[in-house]
Scaffold this active site. Structure first.
Site, PDB file in Angstrom:
ATOM      1  N   GLY A  10       1.013  -1.220  -0.061  1.00 17.13           N
ATOM      2  CA  GLY A  10      -0.148  -0.031  -0.087  1.00 17.13           C
ATOM      3  C   GLY A  10       0.953   1.402   0.058  1.00 17.13           C
ATOM      4  CG  PHE A  13      -2.180   9.678   3.222  1.00 13.79           C
ATOM      5  CD1 PHE A  13      -1.573  11.030   2.998  1.00 13.79           C
ATOM      6  CD2 PHE A  13      -3.557   9.457   2.818  1.00 13.79           C
ATOM      7  CE1 PHE A  13      -2.400  11.781   2.316  1.00 13.79           C
ATOM      8  CE2 PHE A  13      -4.277  10.501   2.169  1.00 13.79           C
ATOM      9  CZ  PHE A  13      -3.564  11.895   1.795  1.00 13.79           C
ATOM     10  N   GLY A  14       0.007   5.984   4.684  1.00 14.21           N
ATOM     11  CA  GLY A  14       0.636   5.361   5.617  1.00 14.21           C
ATOM     12  C   GLY A  14       1.961   4.924   5.065  1.00 14.21           C
ATOM     13  CB  VAL A  78      -1.044  -8.073  -1.590  1.00 20.33           C
ATOM     14  CG1 VAL A  78      -1.076  -8.867  -0.301  1.00 20.33           C
ATOM     15  CG2 VAL A  78       0.371  -7.600  -1.807  1.00 20.33           C
ATOM     16  CD  GLU A 174     -14.412  18.353   2.643  1.00 16.63           C
ATOM     17  OE1 GLU A 174     -13.706  19.098   3.185  1.00 16.63           O
ATOM     18  OE2 GLU A 174     -13.724  17.319   1.970  1.00 16.63           O
ATOM     19  CG  ASP A 303      -8.178   4.531   6.694  1.00 16.76           C
ATOM     20  OD1 ASP A 303      -7.840   5.236   7.585  1.00 16.76           O
ATOM     21  OD2 ASP A 303      -8.911   4.921   5.625  1.00 16.76           O
ATOM     22  CD  GLN A 319      -1.119  14.615   9.881  1.00 14.19           C
ATOM     23  OE1 GLN A 319      -0.271  14.057  10.660  1.00 14.19           O
ATOM     24  NE2 GLN A 319      -0.735  15.206   8.835  1.00 14.19           N
TER      25      GLN A 319
HETATM   26  C1  LIG Z   1     -13.357  10.740  -0.184  1.00 14.93           C
HETATM   27  C2  LIG Z   1     -12.485  10.681   1.127  1.00 14.93           C
HETATM   28  C3  LIG Z   1     -12.077  11.939   1.779  1.00 14.93           C
HETATM   29  C4  LIG Z   1     -11.322  11.927   2.772  1.00 14.93           C
HETATM   30  N1  LIG Z   1     -10.865  13.210   3.263  1.00 14.93           N
HETATM   31  C5  LIG Z   1      -9.914  13.124   4.326  1.00 14.93           C
HETATM   32  C6  LIG Z   1      -9.697  14.315   5.142  1.00 14.93           C
HETATM   33  O1  LIG Z   1     -10.206  15.606   4.388  1.00 14.93           O
HETATM   34  N2  LIG Z   1      -9.006  14.239   5.975  1.00 14.93           N
HETATM   35  C7  LIG Z   1      -8.374  13.170   6.267  1.00 14.93           C
HETATM   36  O2  LIG Z   1      -7.296  13.312   7.455  1.00 14.93           O
HETATM   37  N3  LIG Z   1      -8.467  11.967   5.926  1.00 14.93           N
HETATM   38  C8  LIG Z   1      -9.496  12.111   4.908  1.00 14.93           C
HETATM   39  N4  LIG Z   1      -9.968  10.757   4.499  1.00 14.93           N
HETATM   40  C9  LIG Z   1      -9.302   9.572   4.955  1.00 14.93           C
HETATM   41  C10 LIG Z   1      -7.853   9.187   4.628  1.00 14.93           C
HETATM   42  O3  LIG Z   1      -7.775   9.356   3.155  1.00 14.93           O
HETATM   43  C11 LIG Z   1      -7.547   7.766   4.993  1.00 14.93           C
HETATM   44  O4  LIG Z   1      -7.738   8.107   6.486  1.00 14.93           O
HETATM   45  C12 LIG Z   1      -6.017   7.579   4.687  1.00 14.93           C
HETATM   46  O5  LIG Z   1      -5.958   7.556   3.376  1.00 14.93           O
HETATM   47  C13 LIG Z   1      -5.525   6.245   5.107  1.00 14.93           C
HETATM   48  O6  LIG Z   1      -4.519   6.114   4.678  1.00 14.93           O
HETATM   49  P1  LIG Z   1      -3.888   4.363   4.318  1.00 14.93           P
HETATM   50  O7  LIG Z   1      -2.521   4.637   4.139  1.00 14.93           O
HETATM   51  O8  LIG Z   1      -4.262   3.720   5.612  1.00 14.93           O
HETATM   52  O9  LIG Z   1      -4.603   4.122   3.308  1.00 14.93           O
HETATM   53  P2  LIG Z   1      -4.871   4.821   1.665  1.00 14.93           P
HETATM   54  O10 LIG Z   1      -4.263   6.003   1.607  1.00 14.93           O
HETATM   55  O11 LIG Z   1      -6.111   4.419   1.270  1.00 14.93           O
HETATM   56  O12 LIG Z   1      -3.924   3.719   0.963  1.00 14.93           O
HETATM   57  C14 LIG Z   1      -4.094   2.380   0.753  1.00 14.93           C
HETATM   58  C15 LIG Z   1      -3.313   1.938  -0.383  1.00 14.93           C
HETATM   59  O13 LIG Z   1      -3.391   0.469  -0.504  1.00 14.93           O
HETATM   60  C16 LIG Z   1      -3.451   0.159  -1.611  1.00 14.93           C
HETATM   61  N5  LIG Z   1      -3.790  -1.376  -1.456  1.00 14.93           N
HETATM   62  C17 LIG Z   1      -5.197  -1.613  -0.984  1.00 14.93           C
HETATM   63  N6  LIG Z   1      -5.315  -3.142  -1.001  1.00 14.93           N
HETATM   64  C18 LIG Z   1      -4.339  -3.225  -1.840  1.00 14.93           C
HETATM   65  C19 LIG Z   1      -3.834  -4.789  -2.080  1.00 14.93           C
HETATM   66  N7  LIG Z   1      -4.649  -6.020  -1.828  1.00 14.93           N
HETATM   67  N8  LIG Z   1      -2.892  -4.803  -2.843  1.00 14.93           N
HETATM   68  C20 LIG Z   1      -2.119  -3.891  -3.216  1.00 14.93           C
HETATM   69  N9  LIG Z   1      -2.451  -2.644  -2.915  1.00 14.93           N
HETATM   70  C21 LIG Z   1      -3.569  -2.521  -2.163  1.00 14.93           C
HETATM   71  C22 LIG Z   1      -4.369   1.065  -2.454  1.00 14.93           C
HETATM   72  O14 LIG Z   1      -4.346   0.825  -3.855  1.00 14.93           O
HETATM   73  C23 LIG Z   1      -4.040   2.292  -1.620  1.00 14.93           C
HETATM   74  O15 LIG Z   1      -2.789   3.090  -2.526  1.00 14.93           O
HETATM   75  C24 LIG Z   1     -10.511  10.760   3.287  1.00 14.93           C
HETATM   76  C25 LIG Z   1     -10.764   9.431   2.685  1.00 14.93           C
HETATM   77  C26 LIG Z   1     -11.889   9.411   1.388  1.00 14.93           C
HETATM   78  C27 LIG Z   1     -11.977   8.171   0.818  1.00 14.93           C
END
Ligand SMILES: Cc1cc2nc3c(=O)[nH]c(=O)nc-3n(C[C@H](O)[C@H](O)[C@H](O)COP(=O)(O)OP(=O)(O)OC[C@H]3O[C@@H](n4cnc5c(N)ncnc54)[C@H](O)[C@@H]3O)c2cc1C
Length: 436
Positions: A10, A13-14, A78, A174, A303, A319
């Site tokens: 992934g 953000f994380g 994955v 929004e 997440d 964040q």
């Molecule tokens: C429409 C929307 C608006 C948002 N607005 C805000 C905001 O204003 N402020 C805020 O703080 N947060 C906001 N969020 C929440 C924030 O985007 C998430 O909390 C954040 O993206 C979580 O980060 P992450 O790294 O856990 O997951 P993500 O950023 O979702 O990244 C997950 C990554 O894993 C990849 N992935 C998933 N499954 C697989 C797999 N099986 N194999 C390979 N790759 C995979 C995906 O393609 C993706 O690139 C919003 C979310 C959405 C959907």
């Protein structure tokens, strides 16, 4: 000696924060993602409402990490993990379930939208999680205006120009605000048979107020602002049905051709791959050092992870994911270098923001609560800071200034597999002869 291999699944953000923070650690990093781009999800609603283009909120991961020599980016999905053999299984267009071994694993696979057990809604109410989702919503919204313009029976205009958003969290609010500005300003003088400003925008949620993460005062300010923009806010009732003709809420049918799902999310299946304890939502329960109990080599962030702080679960926001990604990198760095580990993870909450239409936002940070233009400027500044590259920051800034001043939007294109979808001939009634 071979360097330890770290697989990061992934590049959201994380995952991206973890990869960048390991830049100077002597390790081999493999970053696997099913998308080739890092997506700035908080601005997805601006793609859906044609303010920004997809390429203004997403950047190829390969390009972001081009100078980071210890990192290889792999495009792949994955599908499973073997904890005992320490390998993940990945598939791409050519190969299925290819095992790739790791010394350390960081899972940062995020979440997807959840229809709360009503997966049948998905066909009629697309969610808003990926770039493709945002473009599909944009197509749907713009197509509705095109169909209404081609339709001479005014009784059908109402259905075509009714837009329903299910879920009054930050995304729904929004999106509703941006849609209201689109129909009342940008599209104002471009149609001849319909008045885009007459479009009905309905925001529905079962919660008693909009934006539950914000204080009651700010939530009330958001609702008032939405109503001022002409959005109908309907709270306190869950949606009973969504089908091709619209929705049923509190026993009432609201007819609409455009329903968008902006409600709940559910985590990626990481918990199932690992076969470990999850919370009720399915997020992997992790320890204070972000590792999975009994597996110090597996860390889960963002997440898809579940961690309590001060007796409450950490929220699914960018964040948390970024701070956890950086922390996971520190844990691995200390193990590889043989230095003392960092103290337990502690989330520093910088606050929350949400935009409601043009020049109006809400800001809540500690004891500070603000709404209005100042909060909107802060929102714009903060979001620009977090975009992945300086070229994106410049391009988005210029687009926002242009849109603010002229009301024009950057990307009002209907894009689908067949080019512009033709309006069905039967729906185009012949033009009435002009009255003598
Ligand atoms: C429409 C929307 C608006 C948002 N607005 C805000 C905001 O204003 N402020 C805020 O703080 N947060 C906001 N969020 C929440 C924030 O985007 C998430 O909390 C954040 O993206 C979580 O980060 P992450 O790294 O856990 O997951 P993500 O950023 O979702 O990244 C997950 C990554 O894993 C990849 N992935 C998933 N499954 C697989 C797999 N099986 N194999 C390979 N790759 C995979 C995906 O393609 C993706 O690139 C919003 C979310 C959405 C959907």
């Amino acid at each position: 000696m071979a360097q330890p291999r770290i697989i990061i699944v992934g590049g959201g953000f994380g995952g991206l924060a973890a990869a960048k923070a390991l830049k100077n650690t002597p390790v081999e990093i493999i970053l696997i993602d099913r998308a080739n781009h890092h997506l700035f999800q908080p601005l997805l609603y601006q793609v859906a409402t044609a303010v920004l283009t997809p390429s203004q909120i997403a950047t190829p991961m390969r390009s972001i990490l081009r100078k980071q020599k210890n990192t290889t980016v792999i495009l792949g999905e994955v599908t499973g993990i073997d904890k005992e053999r320490k390998c993940i299984f990945a598939s791409n267009a050519d190969r299925e379930n290819v095992p790739i071994v790791y010394d350390y694993l960081i899972l940062a696979t995020g979440s997807t939208h959840s229809y709360f057990g009503h997966n049948e809604f998905a066909e009629y109410a697309p969610g808003m999680k990926s770039l493709a989702d945002a473009v599909a919503s944009r197509n749907k919204i713009l197509q509705a205006f095109e169909q209404a313009e081609a339709e001479e029976d005014p009784s059908r205009h109402r259905d075509l120009l009714t837009f329903i958003l299910v879920g009054a969290g930050p995304t729904g609010v929004e999106l509703a605000g941006a849609l209201a500005v689109l129909v009342r300003t940008t599209l104002k003088s471009e149609f001849r048979r319909i008045d885009p400003a007459s479009a009905r925008i309905v925001l529905v949620d079962m919660a008693p107020r909009v934006l539950p993460p914000f204080s009651e005062k700010l939530s009330k300010a958001a609702k008032q602002r939405l109503e001022k923009l002409g959005v109908e806010v309907r709270l306190g009732h869950s949606v009973d049905q969504i089908d091709a003709d619209g929705i049923v809420v509190a026993g009432e049918r609201i007819t609409s051709k455009t329903v968008i799902w902006t409600a709940g999310v559910s985590p990626s299946p990481a918990g199932k791959w690992l076969n470990v304890e999850t919370d009720r939502a399915g997020r992997v329960r992790i320890q204070k050092d972000l590792t999975v109990p009994g597996h110090p080599e597996i860390l889960v962030v963002g997440d898809t992870a579940s961690l309590d702080q001060n007796g409450k679960p950490l929220p699914g926001v960018a964040q948390v994911a970024i701070q956890q990604g950086r922390y996971a990198a520190k844990v691995i760095h200390s193990r590889v270098m043989g230095t003392p580990p960092p103290g337990p993870f502690s989330y520093f909450d910088k606050g929350s923001m949400a935009v409601v239409g043009k020049g109006f936002a809400l800001l809540q940070s500690g004891k500070v609560q603000a709404s209005g233009f100042g909060a909107w400027l802060t929102w714009a500044f903060v979001h620009l800071q977090f975009l992945a590259t300086s070229s994106l920051r410049l391009s988005v800034f210029l687009q926002w200034v242009w849109t603010y001043v002229t009301g024009q939007r950057g990307s009002r294109l209907i894009v689908n597999h067949h080019g512009t979808q033709p309006v069905k001939v039967a729906e185009v009634a012949p033009r009435k002869p002009a009255a003598a």
